[in-house]
Design a protein around this motif. Structure first.
Motif, PDB file in Angstrom:
ATOM      1  N   ARG A  49       0.828  -1.216   0.000  1.00  0.00           N
ATOM      2  CA  ARG A  49       0.000   0.000   0.000  1.00  0.00           C
ATOM      3  C   ARG A  49       0.859   1.262   0.000  1.00  0.00           C
ATOM      4  NH1 ARG A  49      -3.972   0.727   4.348  1.00  0.00           N
ATOM      5  NH2 ARG A  49      -4.947   2.105   2.844  1.00  0.00           N
ATOM      6  N   ASN A  50       2.149   1.138  -0.155  1.00  0.00           N
ATOM      7  CA  ASN A  50       3.073   2.269  -0.115  1.00  0.00           C
ATOM      8  C   ASN A  50       2.740   3.250  -1.241  1.00  0.00           C
ATOM      9  OD1 ASN A  50       5.188   4.025   0.092  1.00  0.00           O
ATOM     10  ND2 ASN A  50       6.785   2.534  -0.377  1.00  0.00           N
ATOM     11  N   PRO A  51       2.320   4.469  -0.906  1.00  0.00           N
ATOM     12  CA  PRO A  51       1.923   5.421  -1.956  1.00  0.00           C
ATOM     13  C   PRO A  51       3.106   5.969  -2.764  1.00  0.00           C
ATOM     14  CG  PRO A  51       1.714   6.423   0.212  1.00  0.00           C
ATOM     15  CD  PRO A  51       2.095   4.998   0.426  1.00  0.00           C
ATOM     16  N   ARG A  52       4.344   5.771  -2.265  1.00  0.00           N
ATOM     17  CA  ARG A  52       5.508   6.286  -3.003  1.00  0.00           C
ATOM     18  C   ARG A  52       5.806   5.455  -4.253  1.00  0.00           C
ATOM     19  NH1 ARG A  52       8.963   6.008   1.918  1.00  0.00           N
ATOM     20  NH2 ARG A  52       7.466   6.858   3.359  1.00  0.00           N
ATOM     21  N   ALA A  53       5.445   4.189  -4.219  1.00  0.00           N
ATOM     22  CA  ALA A  53       5.667   3.319  -5.383  1.00  0.00           C
ATOM     23  C   ALA A  53       4.482   3.461  -6.354  1.00  0.00           C
ATOM     24  CB  ALA A  53       5.810   1.869  -4.936  1.00  0.00           C
ATOM     25  N   SER A  54       4.755   3.228  -7.615  1.00  0.00           N
ATOM     26  CA  SER A  54       3.673   3.339  -8.603  1.00  0.00           C
ATOM     27  C   SER A  54       2.677   2.188  -8.425  1.00  0.00           C
ATOM     28  CB  SER A  54       4.242   3.328 -10.017  1.00  0.00           C
ATOM     29  OG  SER A  54       4.684   2.042 -10.357  1.00  0.00           O
ATOM     30  N   LEU A  55       1.471   2.439  -8.855  1.00  0.00           N
ATOM     31  CA  LEU A  55       0.418   1.429  -8.729  1.00  0.00           C
ATOM     32  C   LEU A  55       0.774   0.166  -9.509  1.00  0.00           C
ATOM     33  CD1 LEU A  55      -2.428   0.698  -7.723  1.00  0.00           C
ATOM     34  CD2 LEU A  55      -3.320   1.735  -9.809  1.00  0.00           C
ATOM     35  N   HIS A  56       1.316   0.333 -10.686  1.00  0.00           N
ATOM     36  CA  HIS A  56       1.711  -0.805 -11.521  1.00  0.00           C
ATOM     37  C   HIS A  56       2.739  -1.680 -10.802  1.00  0.00           C
ATOM     38  CE1 HIS A  56       2.598  -3.051 -15.175  1.00  0.00           C
ATOM     39  NE2 HIS A  56       3.883  -2.821 -14.959  1.00  0.00           N
ATOM     40  N   THR A  57       3.738  -1.050 -10.200  1.00  0.00           N
ATOM     41  CA  THR A  57       4.788  -1.780  -9.492  1.00  0.00           C
ATOM     42  C   THR A  57       4.219  -2.516  -8.281  1.00  0.00           C
ATOM     43  OG1 THR A  57       6.371  -0.107 -10.170  1.00  0.00           O
ATOM     44  CG2 THR A  57       7.035  -1.557  -8.369  1.00  0.00           C
ATOM     45  N   ARG A  58       3.391  -1.820  -7.497  1.00  0.00           N
ATOM     46  CA  ARG A  58       2.810  -2.444  -6.303  1.00  0.00           C
ATOM     47  C   ARG A  58       1.934  -3.634  -6.669  1.00  0.00           C
ATOM     48  NH1 ARG A  58      -0.462   1.557  -3.143  1.00  0.00           N
ATOM     49  NH2 ARG A  58      -0.728   2.613  -5.122  1.00  0.00           N
ATOM     50  N   LEU A  59       1.128  -3.467  -7.706  1.00  0.00           N
ATOM     51  CA  LEU A  59       0.236  -4.546  -8.119  1.00  0.00           C
ATOM     52  C   LEU A  59       1.034  -5.730  -8.669  1.00  0.00           C
ATOM     53  CD1 LEU A  59      -2.694  -5.431  -8.379  1.00  0.00           C
ATOM     54  CD2 LEU A  59      -2.773  -4.321 -10.603  1.00  0.00           C
ATOM     55  N   SER A  60       2.049  -5.469  -9.471  1.00  0.00           N
ATOM     56  CA  SER A  60       2.900  -6.553  -9.997  1.00  0.00           C
ATOM     57  C   SER A  60       3.579  -7.308  -8.868  1.00  0.00           C
ATOM     58  CB  SER A  60       3.965  -5.988 -10.945  1.00  0.00           C
ATOM     59  OG  SER A  60       3.372  -5.397 -12.058  1.00  0.00           O
ATOM     60  N   ASP A  61       4.131  -6.552  -7.892  1.00  0.00           N
ATOM     61  CA  ASP A  61       4.785  -7.193  -6.755  1.00  0.00           C
ATOM     62  C   ASP A  61       3.796  -8.019  -5.942  1.00  0.00           C
ATOM     63  OD1 ASP A  61       7.146  -6.038  -7.546  1.00  0.00           O
ATOM     64  OD2 ASP A  61       7.086  -4.420  -6.055  1.00  0.00           O
ATOM     65  N   LEU A  62       2.581  -7.509  -5.751  1.00  0.00           N
ATOM     66  CA  LEU A  62       1.558  -8.247  -5.002  1.00  0.00           C
ATOM     67  C   LEU A  62       1.211  -9.559  -5.693  1.00  0.00           C
ATOM     68  CD1 LEU A  62      -0.647  -8.481  -2.783  1.00  0.00           C
ATOM     69  CD2 LEU A  62      -2.151  -7.209  -4.341  1.00  0.00           C
ATOM     70  N   LEU A  63       1.014  -9.510  -6.996  1.00  0.00           N
ATOM     71  CA  LEU A  63       0.640 -10.724  -7.731  1.00  0.00           C
ATOM     72  C   LEU A  63       1.768 -11.753  -7.707  1.00  0.00           C
ATOM     73  CD1 LEU A  63      -1.237  -9.126 -10.775  1.00  0.00           C
ATOM     74  CD2 LEU A  63      -2.206 -10.082  -8.686  1.00  0.00           C
ATOM     75  N   LYS A  64       3.014 -11.308  -7.857  1.00  0.00           N
ATOM     76  CA  LYS A  64       4.157 -12.235  -7.788  1.00  0.00           C
ATOM     77  C   LYS A  64       4.271 -12.839  -6.388  1.00  0.00           C
ATOM     78  CE  LYS A  64       6.770  -9.858 -11.373  1.00  0.00           C
ATOM     79  NZ  LYS A  64       7.881  -8.938 -11.648  1.00  0.00           N
ATOM     80  N   HIS A  65       4.047 -11.995  -5.380  1.00  0.00           N
ATOM     81  CA  HIS A  65       4.122 -12.464  -3.988  1.00  0.00           C
ATOM     82  C   HIS A  65       3.057 -13.539  -3.732  1.00  0.00           C
ATOM     83  CE1 HIS A  65       4.665 -12.259   0.353  1.00  0.00           C
ATOM     84  NE2 HIS A  65       3.339 -12.144   0.472  1.00  0.00           N
ATOM     85  N   LEU A  66       1.845 -13.309  -4.219  1.00  0.00           N
ATOM     86  CA  LEU A  66       0.769 -14.277  -4.001  1.00  0.00           C
ATOM     87  C   LEU A  66       1.040 -15.587  -4.739  1.00  0.00           C
ATOM     88  CD1 LEU A  66      -2.328 -11.919  -4.253  1.00  0.00           C
ATOM     89  CD2 LEU A  66      -1.385 -12.969  -2.182  1.00  0.00           C
ATOM     90  N   GLN A  67       1.638 -15.508  -5.921  1.00  0.00           N
ATOM     91  CA  GLN A  67       1.967 -16.727  -6.660  1.00  0.00           C
ATOM     92  C   GLN A  67       3.004 -17.558  -5.920  1.00  0.00           C
ATOM     93  OE1 GLN A  67       3.104 -15.223 -10.498  1.00  0.00           O
ATOM     94  NE2 GLN A  67       1.059 -15.488 -11.349  1.00  0.00           N
ATOM     95  N   LYS A  68       3.960 -16.890  -5.272  1.00  0.00           N
ATOM     96  CA  LYS A  68       4.979 -17.612  -4.504  1.00  0.00           C
ATOM     97  C   LYS A  68       4.368 -18.297  -3.277  1.00  0.00           C
ATOM     98  CE  LYS A  68       8.807 -14.580  -5.770  1.00  0.00           C
ATOM     99  NZ  LYS A  68       9.700 -13.520  -5.281  1.00  0.00           N
ATOM    100  N   LYS A  69       3.341 -17.669  -2.697  1.00  0.00           N
ATOM    101  CA  LYS A  69       2.736 -18.199  -1.469  1.00  0.00           C
ATOM    102  C   LYS A  69       1.903 -19.451  -1.713  1.00  0.00           C
ATOM    103  CE  LYS A  69       3.549 -15.101   1.868  1.00  0.00           C
ATOM    104  NZ  LYS A  69       3.325 -15.118   3.281  1.00  0.00           N
TER     105      LYS A  69
END
Length: 179
Positions: A49-69
């Protein structure tokens, strides 16, 4: 198909511009953080939810994180997406693959499009040609009395043509028939 494979297949669609806005992504992250079983820890939720990072980056990181889990985490993401962005959830490419119709079944939406793809101008053109051919056949047939039939048509048309115009046409037809 497992939810991880589906998420990998849908990743480009979800991260493309203007698909998900920041509020919806924040709602999804909060839901994954607060719902039982807790998918994201508090630290992970703050990171995504870090507002300093772009939405695209945060969403990509979230999806990759969930795939690893694992599959359960990806399934909960899809549930959160369905609750917070149902229209987008229904438009996902993996959902369209799952909804693949039976090849023997007729797709009524596609059939309707195929029947109506000509438009109103095509209809008017066909109707004009048919009416013109009927008029030519009617007028050029030597066995018919055009004046008598025209009188019948004009006699039954007070709704279409005003009474004064109809009377003038009837007088004109009578004068023509006397000659």
């Amino acid at each position: 198909q497992s939810y991880c494979h589906r998420l990998q297949h849908d990743m480009y669609f979800l991260t493309s511009t203007s698909r998900l806005n920041e509020q919806v992504v924040d709602k999804i992250i909060l839901q994954l953080n607060r719902v039982y079983p807790q998918i994201l820890t508090n630290e992970e939720a703050e990171k995504f939810r870090n507002p300093r990072a772009s939405l695209h980056t945060r969403l990509s990181d979230l999806l990759k994180h969930l795939q690893k889990k694992g599959d359960r985490h990806c399934q909960e993401f899809y549930r959160a997406l369905q609750i917070n962005a149902e229209q987008l959830f229904n438009d996902l490419p993996s959902r369209k693959i799952l909804k693949t119709p039976d090849p023997t079944e007729i797709d009524t939406d596609k059939e309707q499009y195929l029947l109506n793809d000509r438009g109103p101008v095509f209809f008017l053109a066909c109707f004009s040609v048919a009416a013109g051919l009927a008029l030519v056949w009617y007028c050029c047939n030597p066995d018919t009395k055009v004046i008598g039939r025209a009188r019948r048509v004009l006699g039954f048309s007070p709704i279409i043509i005003g009474r004064h115009v109809r009377n003038i046409c009837m007088l004109y037809l009578e004068d023509i028939s006397r000659d």
